[in-house]
Design a protein around this motif. Sequence first.
Motif, PDB file in Angstrom:
ATOM      1  N   ALA A   1       1.540  -1.495   0.225  1.00 55.91           N
ATOM      2  CA  ALA A   1       0.164   0.220   0.063  1.00 55.91           C
ATOM      3  C   ALA A   1       1.066   1.126   0.259  1.00 55.91           C
ATOM      4  O   ALA A   1       1.246   1.754   0.932  1.00 55.91           O
ATOM      5  N   PRO A   2       1.860   1.465  -1.616  1.00 55.43           N
ATOM      6  CA  PRO A   2       2.542   2.455  -0.594  1.00 55.43           C
ATOM      7  C   PRO A   2       1.640   3.831  -1.053  1.00 55.43           C
ATOM      8  O   PRO A   2       2.619   5.064  -0.116  1.00 55.43           O
ATOM      9  N   ALA A   3       0.687   4.262  -0.289  1.00 51.93           N
ATOM     10  CA  ALA A   3       0.176   5.609  -0.307  1.00 51.93           C
ATOM     11  C   ALA A   3      -0.112   5.561   0.909  1.00 51.93           C
ATOM     12  O   ALA A   3      -0.399   6.985   1.180  1.00 51.93           O
ATOM     13  N   ALA A   4      -0.151   4.620   1.180  1.00 49.41           N
ATOM     14  CA  ALA A   4      -0.974   4.604   3.105  1.00 49.41           C
ATOM     15  C   ALA A   4       0.705   5.355   3.896  1.00 49.41           C
ATOM     16  O   ALA A   4       1.474   4.985   3.679  1.00 49.41           O
ATOM     17  N   ARG A   5       0.255   5.378   4.794  1.00 48.84           N
ATOM     18  CA  ARG A   5       0.728   5.785   6.170  1.00 48.84           C
ATOM     19  C   ARG A   5       1.357   5.673   6.819  1.00 48.84           C
ATOM     20  O   ARG A   5       0.790   4.600   7.512  1.00 48.84           O
TER      21      ARG A   5
ATOM     22  N   THR B   1      -2.954 -11.242  11.861  1.00 50.53           N
ATOM     23  CA  THR B   1      -3.032  -9.864  11.495  1.00 50.53           C
ATOM     24  C   THR B   1      -2.077  -9.323   9.611  1.00 50.53           C
ATOM     25  O   THR B   1      -1.630 -10.030   9.366  1.00 50.53           O
ATOM     26  N   PRO B   2      -2.693  -8.002   8.861  1.00 53.05           N
ATOM     27  CA  PRO B   2      -3.158  -7.222   9.326  1.00 53.05           C
ATOM     28  C   PRO B   2      -4.845  -7.225   9.859  1.00 53.05           C
ATOM     29  O   PRO B   2      -5.620  -7.582   9.158  1.00 53.05           O
ATOM     30  N   GLN B   3      -5.396  -6.955  10.709  1.00 55.36           N
ATOM     31  CA  GLN B   3      -7.040  -6.410  11.038  1.00 55.36           C
ATOM     32  C   GLN B   3      -7.247  -4.846  10.664  1.00 55.36           C
ATOM     33  O   GLN B   3      -6.569  -4.006  10.180  1.00 55.36           O
ATOM     34  N   ALA B   4      -8.177  -5.098  10.179  1.00 57.24           N
ATOM     35  CA  ALA B   4      -8.937  -3.728   9.558  1.00 57.24           C
ATOM     36  C   ALA B   4     -10.007  -3.536   9.894  1.00 57.24           C
ATOM     37  O   ALA B   4     -11.305  -3.519   9.849  1.00 57.24           O
TER      38      ALA B   4
ATOM     39  N   ALA C   1      -9.979  -4.595  -6.938  1.00 57.19           N
ATOM     40  CA  ALA C   1      -8.515  -4.325  -7.232  1.00 57.19           C
ATOM     41  C   ALA C   1      -8.568  -5.747  -7.980  1.00 57.19           C
ATOM     42  O   ALA C   1      -7.976  -6.432  -7.832  1.00 57.19           O
ATOM     43  N   SER C   2      -7.722  -5.403  -9.575  1.00 55.73           N
ATOM     44  CA  SER C   2      -7.122  -6.396 -10.315  1.00 55.73           C
ATOM     45  C   SER C   2      -5.925  -7.011  -9.654  1.00 55.73           C
ATOM     46  O   SER C   2      -5.718  -8.287 -10.271  1.00 55.73           O
ATOM     47  N   GLU C   3      -5.235  -6.023  -8.624  1.00 53.93           N
ATOM     48  CA  GLU C   3      -4.341  -6.362  -8.397  1.00 53.93           C
ATOM     49  C   GLU C   3      -4.668  -8.001  -7.442  1.00 53.93           C
ATOM     50  O   GLU C   3      -3.805  -8.652  -7.409  1.00 53.93           O
ATOM     51  N   ILE C   4      -5.850  -8.096  -6.638  1.00 47.94           N
ATOM     52  CA  ILE C   4      -5.801  -9.271  -5.962  1.00 47.94           C
ATOM     53  C   ILE C   4      -6.307 -10.679  -6.534  1.00 47.94           C
ATOM     54  O   ILE C   4      -5.409 -11.501  -6.374  1.00 47.94           O
TER      55      ILE C   4
ATOM     56  N   LEU D   1      -2.958  -9.717   0.745  1.00 47.55           N
ATOM     57  CA  LEU D   1      -3.890  -9.953   1.763  1.00 47.55           C
ATOM     58  C   LEU D   1      -3.840  -8.593   1.941  1.00 47.55           C
ATOM     59  O   LEU D   1      -5.442  -8.321   2.219  1.00 47.55           O
ATOM     60  N   VAL D   2      -3.193  -7.504   2.204  1.00 49.10           N
ATOM     61  CA  VAL D   2      -3.311  -6.604   2.108  1.00 49.10           C
ATOM     62  C   VAL D   2      -4.775  -6.183   1.779  1.00 49.10           C
ATOM     63  O   VAL D   2      -5.329  -4.912   2.367  1.00 49.10           O
ATOM     64  N   ALA D   3      -4.541  -6.151   0.621  1.00 46.32           N
ATOM     65  CA  ALA D   3      -5.762  -5.603  -0.315  1.00 46.32           C
ATOM     66  C   ALA D   3      -7.105  -6.424   0.252  1.00 46.32           C
ATOM     67  O   ALA D   3      -8.547  -5.073  -0.394  1.00 46.32           O
ATOM     68  N   ARG D   4      -6.781  -7.693   0.659  1.00 46.94           N
ATOM     69  CA  ARG D   4      -8.628  -8.051   0.888  1.00 46.94           C
ATOM     70  C   ARG D   4      -8.529  -7.598   2.514  1.00 46.94           C
ATOM     71  O   ARG D   4      -9.592  -7.595   2.610  1.00 46.94           O
TER      72      ARG D   4
END
Length: 400
Positions: A46-50, A169-172, A313-316, A122-125
Amino acid sequence: MAAELSILVVAGGRGSRAGQGLPKQYRKLAGKSVLARTLEAMHAAAPAARLTVVIHPDDQALYAETVSELAASARAALSAPALGGALRQESVRNGLEAIGREGEPEIVLVHDAARPFADPGLVARAIEAARAHGAAVPGAPLNDTVKEVDANGFVVATPDRARLRAVQTPQAFRFSLILAAHRAAAAGGREYTDDAMIAEAAGCAVHVFDGDPQNFKLTTPQDFARAMEQLKAPSLADLPDVRMGQGYDVHAFAAGDKVWLGGVAIPHSHALAGHSDADVLMHAVTDAVLGAIAEGDIGAHFPPSDPQWKGAASEIFLVHACRLVRERGGMIAHIDATVVCEAPKIGPHREAIRASLARIMGIDVGRVAIKATTTEKLGFTGRGEGIAALAIATVRLPEG
């Protein structure tokens, strides 16, 4: 301005079960600290995330050393570290409060520093599940039968393992939801073992999405040994079974102001129509990878009739296909893809597309070739009705 997504990495523990020495998050794995690997994995996904890290007050020098290991882009995504408390629950709340002071994001992911193998899929999900449900956690099915025992070690129940999940984790969460839940838990003086329990205690329904067996937590010396084995990727020379797969996809233009190609948003007078984000190039590459290992096509794994993939997102899809290759002990050797359209022009975006696909697939950018052509005004692409994409994937697998 607040980021849409923040990732909170919890790194304040002592990790005593991992053995003597540094806290486990600062120990080296193949020359790089566990925490650095975890932060790089989160930033790549997630490059845009802080990124905000919760650290133990005594670990500021160790944290500074870890930050020096990171690439410049990952360092730029870091906020100032938050200081942890006596319990993980307190540490997470401190981190959430620190994020809130910078500006509340829509979504926050809470991730253990000792899980360095979380991949982009996993992060995208996690992100999609948080948006859809408000609170969500990754869970892996249990392979072993589980017994409940009493204080004397006698079995009192055998739960149905089909209904059980090992939570990771990550829990979202939606940020406002989990921050309020943590504040309520602190006010009530109760202790909880994870953030999902805190959300449950606040009356939130928590959704469980597919976890990843590779996303294990480093807890014991045996886990560190497993991690070292997982980092030992085979070389192409070790994989004699060479496979090739082809992929082809078409999407028509629809109303919109950009098209997605290879995970890159390209400004255009139209968008592409489709059940997911209609990334025609990524769909072709995904089908090529699946074809190389004889695993069907995208529709077999992600049916368009399933509403959960609407707008996904097709990345998934591509991450899933690449994981199937890795699970068979293989590697993706090369991707050669062609985009067919009159417009938009692909040349100015070629390198960004190559870099995006390489990141998603976990391969070197030198193994991704992207070309573009027109059909000299012939056919549906020539008439400007849509875009087609073709791809060939070369995959190498162990013999047998």
